[in-house]
Design an enzyme around this catalytic site. Sequence first.
Site, mmCIF file in Angstrom:
data_model
loop_
_atom_site.group_PDB
_atom_site.id
_atom_site.type_symbol
_atom_site.label_atom_id
_atom_site.label_comp_id
_atom_site.label_asym_id
_atom_site.label_seq_id
_atom_site.Cartn_x
_atom_site.Cartn_y
_atom_site.Cartn_z
ATOM 1 N N PRO A 2 0.843 -1.199 0.000
ATOM 2 C CA PRO A 2 0.000 0.000 0.000
ATOM 3 C C PRO A 2 0.879 1.250 0.000
ATOM 4 O O PRO A 2 1.866 1.318 0.724
ATOM 5 C CB PRO A 2 -0.779 -0.100 1.318
ATOM 6 C CG PRO A 2 -0.683 -1.523 1.732
ATOM 7 C CD PRO A 2 0.607 -2.040 1.178
ATOM 8 N N GLU A 3 0.540 2.215 -0.830
ATOM 9 C CA GLU A 3 1.277 3.472 -0.861
ATOM 10 C C GLU A 3 0.469 4.543 -0.131
ATOM 11 O O GLU A 3 -0.623 4.279 0.372
ATOM 12 C CB GLU A 3 1.548 3.869 -2.310
ATOM 13 C CG GLU A 3 2.502 2.880 -2.999
ATOM 14 C CD GLU A 3 3.313 3.537 -4.105
ATOM 15 O OE1 GLU A 3 3.538 4.758 -4.022
ATOM 16 O OE2 GLU A 3 3.709 2.833 -5.036
ATOM 17 N N LYS A 58 3.194 6.381 5.514
ATOM 18 C CA LYS A 58 2.306 5.239 5.285
ATOM 19 C C LYS A 58 1.861 4.589 6.600
ATOM 20 O O LYS A 58 1.444 3.431 6.621
ATOM 21 C CB LYS A 58 3.020 4.199 4.422
ATOM 22 C CG LYS A 58 3.433 4.735 3.059
ATOM 23 C CD LYS A 58 4.192 3.672 2.295
ATOM 24 C CE LYS A 58 4.971 4.287 1.142
ATOM 25 N NZ LYS A 58 5.841 3.310 0.495
ATOM 26 N N ARG A 277 14.462 -0.577 -9.313
ATOM 27 C CA ARG A 277 13.006 -0.620 -9.341
ATOM 28 C C ARG A 277 12.468 -0.608 -10.764
ATOM 29 O O ARG A 277 12.987 0.115 -11.619
ATOM 30 C CB ARG A 277 12.416 0.593 -8.595
ATOM 31 C CG ARG A 277 12.799 0.676 -7.135
ATOM 32 C CD ARG A 277 12.302 -0.520 -6.332
ATOM 33 N NE ARG A 277 10.861 -0.648 -6.354
ATOM 34 C CZ ARG A 277 10.050 -0.189 -5.399
ATOM 35 N NH1 ARG A 277 10.535 0.402 -4.341
ATOM 36 N NH2 ARG A 277 8.736 -0.366 -5.497
#
Length: 288
Positions: A2-3, A58, A277
Amino acid sequence: MPELPEVETVRTGLSRLLPGLTIYKVNFDWPKSFPNSKNDTDKFLIGARIVQVRRRAKVLIIDLSTKYSLIIHLKMTGQLVFRSDSTVFGAGHPNDSLLGNLPDRSTRVSFDLGKAKLFFNDQRKFGWVRLVPSVEIENIDFFKKLGPEPLSSSFTVEEFRQRIKRRSKSQIKPVLMDQSVVAGVGNIYADEALWGAKINPEERVKDITDDRLYELYKEMINVLRLSIEKGGSTDKNYVDAEGKKGSYLKFARVFRRQNLPCPRCGTIIVKTRVAGRGTHLCPKCQKL
Ligand SMILES: [Zn+2]
C-alpha cells in the site's frame, strides 16, 4: 505494498467510523504483529475511547483517550477491516479477507468495539500494531527520519527543491522515493509524477532546472491527490468506506503501460529498471 493514497483511504474510512467508540477487548497472539504485553493493554487500551485517526507517511495513528496511541504499519500484506451490523469497511492489501468471515487465518489482532469489530489482518506478518504513549511518537526513530508530508499545505516548492538538491549527484527517481526527502512517494507515484513533469527517472538532480523541479512538485501533488480521489492504486478488489473499489491504475499514464502509446505523444512506453526498481517512461517525452 500500500502506498500513501491507499493508507490515506484507510484513514479517511476509519475516521468516519472509529472516533467515539470504546475498545472493550483485544485479541492478539503473534508478538511480532503486536509486541505489547497484556499489562500494557489492560492499563492503556481496554476501556479507552478512540479520539482520532491520523496518518504520517504510510503509518496510521489511532489516538486514544488514555493518551496512548495505536500505530499501525500495513507493510506488504496488512489490511484493516471494520465490521458492524450496518457497515463493512476494509482497505489495505486487497485479498478475500476484506469480504470473508473474520477472524480468519490472516487475522493478527482484533479489537472488540462493542457493536463493531476492527481486524488487523496480515498474511505475511511484516506489518505491525504497537501501543505507545502519544507524546513519544515523534521520538520514534522511524518518524524522526521521515521527510515532510507532500500533501501538507506547509510543504512548499522551495522546501521540495532544497531537500531534493541535497542529493545533487543522484538520479532523480530514487531521491523522489527516499522517505527522508519526502514521506510517502512510492514507485507508482514516482513514475507518474516524472512522466507528468517530462523528466527522465535517471536524470541527475544537478541537471534539473528549478522550473522543472517546480513541474515535478506540482505533478507529485496532483498524482497523489488524484489517486486519493480514486481510492488508491489497487488493481484488485477492495472496498472503501462507501463500498467503492480503487481504480487509480486505470487512470495511470505510464505505470504498467509498457508497450502502450504515451497519452501525450503516442510513442510506445517502455519498462526499464532504475535504482533496482521497475520503471515506466516515455522515451520521447522523457528523453535523457
Ligand atoms: Zn510521450
